[in-house]
Design an enzyme around this catalytic site. Sequence first.
Site, mmCIF file in Angstrom:
data_model
loop_
_atom_site.group_PDB
_atom_site.id
_atom_site.type_symbol
_atom_site.label_atom_id
_atom_site.label_comp_id
_atom_site.label_asym_id
_atom_site.label_seq_id
_atom_site.Cartn_x
_atom_site.Cartn_y
_atom_site.Cartn_z
ATOM 1 N N ASP A 19 0.831 -1.206 0.000
ATOM 2 C CA ASP A 19 0.000 0.000 0.000
ATOM 3 C C ASP A 19 0.865 1.256 0.000
ATOM 4 O O ASP A 19 1.968 1.256 0.558
ATOM 5 C CB ASP A 19 -0.924 -0.031 1.231
ATOM 6 N N ARG A 32 -0.753 9.160 -10.081
ATOM 7 C CA ARG A 32 -0.724 7.952 -9.256
ATOM 8 C C ARG A 32 -0.067 6.759 -9.950
ATOM 9 O O ARG A 32 0.592 5.947 -9.320
ATOM 10 C CB ARG A 32 -2.153 7.565 -8.844
ATOM 11 N N ASN A 67 -11.048 -2.302 -5.563
ATOM 12 C CA ASN A 67 -10.252 -1.356 -6.355
ATOM 13 C C ASN A 67 -10.881 -1.011 -7.712
ATOM 14 O O ASN A 67 -10.473 -0.039 -8.352
ATOM 15 C CB ASN A 67 -8.812 -1.864 -6.559
HETATM 16 C C1 IPE Z 1 -5.550 -2.767 -0.283
HETATM 17 O O1 IPE Z 1 -5.153 -1.440 -0.435
HETATM 18 C C2 IPE Z 1 -5.562 -3.457 -1.610
HETATM 19 C C3 IPE Z 1 -4.261 -3.655 -2.256
HETATM 20 C C4 IPE Z 1 -3.102 -3.395 -1.738
HETATM 21 C C5 IPE Z 1 -4.323 -4.210 -3.583
HETATM 22 P P1 IPE Z 1 -6.214 -0.251 -0.582
HETATM 23 O O2 IPE Z 1 -5.437 0.989 -0.695
HETATM 24 O O3 IPE Z 1 -7.173 -0.573 -1.671
HETATM 25 O O4 IPE Z 1 -7.006 -0.348 0.809
HETATM 26 P P2 IPE Z 1 -7.806 0.748 1.609
HETATM 27 O O5 IPE Z 1 -8.801 1.330 0.670
HETATM 28 O O6 IPE Z 1 -6.828 1.757 2.089
HETATM 29 O O7 IPE Z 1 -8.414 -0.002 2.745
HETATM 30 C C1 IPE Z 2 -1.516 0.179 -3.387
HETATM 31 O O1 IPE Z 2 -1.283 1.560 -3.414
HETATM 32 C C2 IPE Z 2 -1.766 -0.411 -4.758
HETATM 33 C C3 IPE Z 2 -3.172 -0.773 -5.034
HETATM 34 C C4 IPE Z 2 -4.153 -0.757 -4.157
HETATM 35 C C5 IPE Z 2 -3.485 -1.166 -6.399
HETATM 36 P P1 IPE Z 2 -2.468 2.600 -3.437
HETATM 37 O O2 IPE Z 2 -2.817 2.887 -4.850
HETATM 38 O O3 IPE Z 2 -3.601 2.129 -2.596
HETATM 39 O O4 IPE Z 2 -1.786 3.862 -2.784
HETATM 40 P P2 IPE Z 2 -2.427 4.893 -1.759
HETATM 41 O O5 IPE Z 2 -2.979 4.096 -0.619
HETATM 42 O O6 IPE Z 2 -3.494 5.639 -2.491
HETATM 43 O O7 IPE Z 2 -1.287 5.755 -1.353
HETATM 44 MG MG MG Z 3 -4.055 2.373 -0.636
#
Ligand code: IPE
Ligand code: IPE
Ligand code: MG
Length: 235
Positions: A19, A32, A67
């Site tokens: 994450d 992003r 997602n």
């Molecule tokens: C969890 O991360 C899913 C993955 C790492 C693929 P998210 O960024 O989607 O989770 P939340 O929304 O912060 O709980």
């Molecule tokens: C994790 O990074 C990757 C996926 C969930 C695909 P994020 O995209 O959730 O990154 P943040 O949480 O917005 O920083």
């Molecule tokens: Mg995230």
Amino acid sequence: MFENIDKDKLPKHVAIIMDGNGRWAKLRGLPRIYGHREGAKAVERTIRIAKNIGIKYLTVFAFSTENWQRPKEEVEAIMSLLVEYINTKVPELIKENIKLRFMGRKENLPEMILETMKEGEEKTKNCDSMDFIVAINYSGKAEIIDAVNKIITSGKPDITEEDFKNFLYLPDVPEPDLLIRTSGEQRISNFMLWQLAYTELYFTPVLWPDFDEEEFLKAIYDYQSRERRFGKVVS
Ligand code: IPE
Ligand code: IPE
Ligand code: MG
């Protein structure tokens, strides 16, 4: 660097909620997707380190069923990145003797990624130094529901915990010993709900693209300092 690791206390299965890609990019004023690209490099590092340490199963959460609710451009960019990443990494995985596997629902996934996944699994199916499992379109609740539906279809009148495990996506994979989540969030976000029942949880503020050998080793040392009791009294 690995000499301080206690080989007798290695986690057999490490699962990671990768994450913080978005925040990593935002901090640099970048879109992003740049964070996701940089995150892919961290995956590569992590696979190499895991194998060197002697971990047998490495699972990473790449895309959750939730997602899909992100902006269409981001979802498409992640899907393309996954296809590109798998395609370019398979030869290296074969060379490293690493088996590539996937878990998650196949429904809703674009045909191009399904084909890439199938090909990657097929080409690495005889590799046996480590299993590298990628959770794509994965939800822990969905995995449990899918198991329940398979049980109903099988006509079993009742079920034990042991039986239930056999209906999960990857029944042969042992439950994770250690779960790492980067970026400071302290939640499970619907990841491996059944399998994490007794997993040791490790949270680090480091954003996923910055996750490196030092950070990985910190998590391993922390894990090795813990006493896993499984509800028992340890004398
Ligand atoms: C969890 O991360 C899913 C993955 C790492 C693929 P998210 O960024 O989607 O989770 P939340 O929304 O912060 O709980
Ligand atoms: C994790 O990074 C990757 C996926 C969930 C695909 P994020 O995209 O959730 O990154 P943040 O949480 O917005 O920083
Ligand atoms: Mg995230």
